[in-house]
Design an enzyme around this catalytic site. Structure first.
Site, PDB file in Angstrom:
ATOM      1  N   ASP A 149       3.427  11.872   1.680  1.00  0.00           N
ATOM      2  CA  ASP A 149       3.399  10.712   0.786  1.00  0.00           C
ATOM      3  C   ASP A 149       2.944   9.470   1.548  1.00  0.00           C
ATOM      4  O   ASP A 149       3.109   9.377   2.770  1.00  0.00           O
ATOM      5  CB  ASP A 149       4.790  10.440   0.204  1.00  0.00           C
ATOM      6  N   LEU A 150       2.431   8.505   0.805  1.00  0.00           N
ATOM      7  CA  LEU A 150       2.019   7.228   1.382  1.00  0.00           C
ATOM      8  C   LEU A 150       3.136   6.620   2.225  1.00  0.00           C
ATOM      9  O   LEU A 150       2.898   6.132   3.334  1.00  0.00           O
ATOM     10  CB  LEU A 150       1.639   6.256   0.252  1.00  0.00           C
TER      11      LEU A 150
END
Length: 521
Positions: A369-370
Site C-alpha cells: 500500500d501507499l
C-alpha cells in the site's frame, strides 16, 4: 452513525443540530435529535398493515420449516444418503480388492508355461480352478490351452459379477431416492416459496414506505424520494441517514446549513470498517443520489481529491540486486505502481523502469500500500518474474510485518481468519463478509507492550487488500487499528506498518534467500 450540522439562524447566530441514522434504541424520536424525514400520518397508515402481513408470512414460513413432517422427511432422506454413501464406499473397496486379486491371478495364469500334450485323453470332469485357488502342493507346473482359457474365463465372469452387483445396487438406490427425495424436495420448495412471497410483499411495502418521503432541497424544491434514484428502487434505509435528516430539518425551519459531519459512535458493525469517534463520508448507495439534490442551492465545497504526500527521495533504497532480481525498501508515501491520475505517476515501478531500462516483464512481483513501507522484490526478466509469482501464488514466500497497534492487544499470539471483500459503497475500504468475502488468514504475535500502543508482528498467509489493517482494527481481530491508519482508525503522520522480512527461493540459484529491514518506528 451520528451527524452534526452547524446552521446559521435567521438572526445571524449559529446553532447546532444533531441526528442519528435510522433508529436509536428502537425509537425514531429521541429528545435532542432531529425527527425523521417521512410523513408520519402516511407512514402510520402503512406500517401496521406491513408489520402484521410480514410477521404473518414469517410465522407461516417458520412453522413449516420447523414442522414435524419436514423434520422427518429430512432425517429419513439424510439417513438414506448416509447409508448410500457408506454402502457405496464399502462396495468400491470390495470391488477394488477383487480387481487387484484378479489382476494378480491373471498375471500368474499368463506366466505359466503351456503343456504341449494333454495329461489324459479324457476331458476333466470339472473346470480347472484358477491357479490362485489351488494349494501349493497341487498347483500345476503348466497349463493346457483349454485350462488357461477356462481360468481366464472364470476371472472374466467374476468381473462381470461385480458389474452386475453394481447395477443392481444402483437400481435399488434409485428406487429409494424416488421414494424419499421428491417428497423432501417438494416440502423444501414450499419453504422457499413462502420466503420468496415474504420478500415480494416486503418490497411492495417498502415502495409504500418510500412514498412517504418528500425530499426538499435548499431552493425549496420538493421531489418524491423514489424519483431521485434514476428508476431504480431506493435501498432500505434511504432517507434515514443522519445527513439527510439534518438537512431536511434545517430547510423546514429556515436554517442555513454551514458545516456537516458524520461519525461512528458505539460498537463497530459486524463487517468492521468503522471505529468509535472516526468521521466517515456519506454512503454511496443511500445518500449518493439523495444529497446532491438536497444541497442544490447551497455553496458547497468541492469534493476532497486525493493528493499524494510529498514524494520521498527519488533514489530507491536498494537492499539487494543481481542479474535476475532486485529487492527494494519502499518508503511510506510512495506508490508501488502509478495511479490513473497524472499527478500519481511517481512510483516504485516508474523508478525501476528508469533504473533498469533493459528489464523485461512486469518487474514487480507484489505490491505494498501507499502508506506501508518495507521490502518489495522485483524481477529483471520474465522468467524470474514468473517463478516469483508462482511462489507467491503457492504461499511459498515468507513475509513478516511489524506494526504499532493503537491500544492494548489481548493475548500474546494467535491467528485471525476473517474473509474480506471491498466495500462497494466506500472503495477502497475493505470489510469482513463471511458469505462473499475471500479467505484471509493472518498469524500474529506481540513483540512489546506500552501504555498507549502494542508492537505486533504479522505473518500473513494470504495477501488480500488491506488484510493486516482490517484484521488489526476489526473487533474479532486484534480489536484496535494500526497507529496512523486513515481508513480503519485515525490518521497520523504515517501508517505504522512495515514489511520487515521477506524470504523466498532465488529463481536462478535455487537457494532460499532472506532479507530484513528494521521498521523506522
Amino acid at each position: 452513525m451520528f451527524g452534526v450540522l452547524v446552521v446559521r439562524q435567521p438572526d445571524g447566530t449559529f446553532g447546532v443540530l444533531r441526528a442519528f441514522s435510522a433508529m436509536l434504541a428502537g425509537r425514531w424520536d429521541v429528545p435532542g435529535f432531529v425527527p425523521p424525514v417521512f410523513d408520519r400520518e402516511a407512514r402510520a397508515r402503512v406500517e401496521p398493515v406491513a408489520d402484521a402481513t410480514v410477521k404473518a408470512l414469517l410465522s407461516r414460513a417458520e412453522a413449516w420449516s420447523t414442522s414435524e413432517e419436514l423434520r422427518r422427511l429430512r432425517e429419513d432422506d439424510d439417513a438414506r444418503q448416509s447409508r448410500e454413501a457408506t454402502e457405496r464406499e464399502a462396495m468400491r473397496l470390495r470391488h477394488d480388492t477383487r480387481r487387484r486379486q484378479r489382476h494378480e491371478r491373471r498375471a500368474a495364469i499368463l506366466a505359466m508355461p503351456l503343456r504341449t500334450e494333454p495329461l489324459s485323453e479324457e476331458p476333466p470332469s470339472t473346470p480347472a480352478s484358477p491357479p490362485s485357488e489351488l494349494s501349493e502342493p497341487t498347483r500345476p507346473e503348466a497349463l493346457s490351452e483349454t485350462e488357461r482359457a477356462q481360468a481366464l474365463h472364470a476371472l472374466d465372469q467374476e468381473s462381470r459379477g461385480d458389474k452386475a452387483e453394481k447395477r443392481r445396487w444402483d437400481a435399488a438406490q434409485e428406487e429409494a431416492r424416488r421414494s424419499l427425495a421428491p417428497a423432501r424436495a417438494k416440502a423444501e420448495r414450499r419453504v422457499r416459496a413462502l420466503d420468496r412471497l415474504r420478500r415480494i410483499v416486503s418490497r411492495s411495502f417498502m415502495k409504500q414506505f418510500h412514498d412517504t418521503y418528500a425530499i426538499t432541497n435548499a431552493r425549496g424544491e420538493t421531489r418524491p424520494l423514489r424519483s431521485l434514484y434514476g428508476g431504480a428502487e431506493p435501498p432500505s434505509g434511504a432517507g434515514d441517514c443522519a445527513g439527510a435528516k439534518l438537512l431536511a430539518h434545517a430547510f423546514a425551519h429556515g436554517l442555513q446549513p454551514v458545516a456537516l459531519a458524520e461519525f461512528w459512535w458505539g460498537t463497530p458493525p459486524a463487517s468492521g470498517g468503522r471505529i468509535q469517534g472516526a468521521f466517515y463520508p456519506a454512503c454511496r448507495d443511500k445518500c449518493g443520489p439523495l444529497l446532491p439534490f438536497m444541497l442544490e442551492g447551497l455553496e458547497v465545497s468541492a469534493p476532497r481529491v486525493f493528493v499524494p504526500p510529498p514524494a520521498p527521495t527519488p533514489e530507491l533504497s536498494i537492499v539487494f540486486e543481481d542479474a535476475w532480481l532486485v529487492v527494494i525498501d519502499k518508503p511510506c508515501g510512495l506508490l508501488s505502481v502509478p495511479g490513473r491520475d497524472a499527478s500519481l505517476l511517481d512510483s516504485v515501478l516508474t523508478r525501476l523502469r528508469a533504473r533498469y531500462p533493459d528489464a523485461t516483464g512486469p518487474l514487480l512481483a507484489h505490491r505494498l500500500d501507499l502508506d506501508t513501507s518495507g521490502l518489495l522484490v522485483a524481477a529483471l526478466d520474465s522468467r524470474t518474474h514468473a517463478s516469483l509469482q508462482r511462489q507467491f501464488l503457492h504461499r511459498d514466500v515468507a513475509k513478516r510485518y511489524v506494526a504499532l497497534i493503537a491500544g492494548p492487544v489481548h493475548g500474546d499470539s494467535g491467528t485471525i481468519t476473517l474473509p474480506l471483500r471491498v466495500d462497494l459503497d466506500d472503495r477502497p475500504r475493505q470489510i469482513v463478509d463471511p458469505i462473499h468475502g475471500k479467505p484471509a488468514v493472518t498469524d500474529w504475535e506481540v513483540l512489546h507492550r506500552a501504555a498507549s500502543h502494542t508492537r505486533v508482528a504479522f505473518h500473513p498467509r494470504t495477501g488480500r487488500t488491506h488484510q493486516l489493517r482490517v484484521h488489526a482494527a476489526h473487533p474479532q481481530g486484534l480489536g484496535a487499528p494500526i497507529v496512523g491508519d486513515p481508513l480503519y482508525g485515525h490518521a497520523g503522520l504515517r501508517l505504522h506498518l512495515h514489511a520487515e522480512t521477506l524470504s523466498f527461493v532465488h529463481p536462478a540459484t535455487g537457494q532460499r534467500v532472506s532479507f530484513t529491514r528494521a521498521a523506522p518506528f
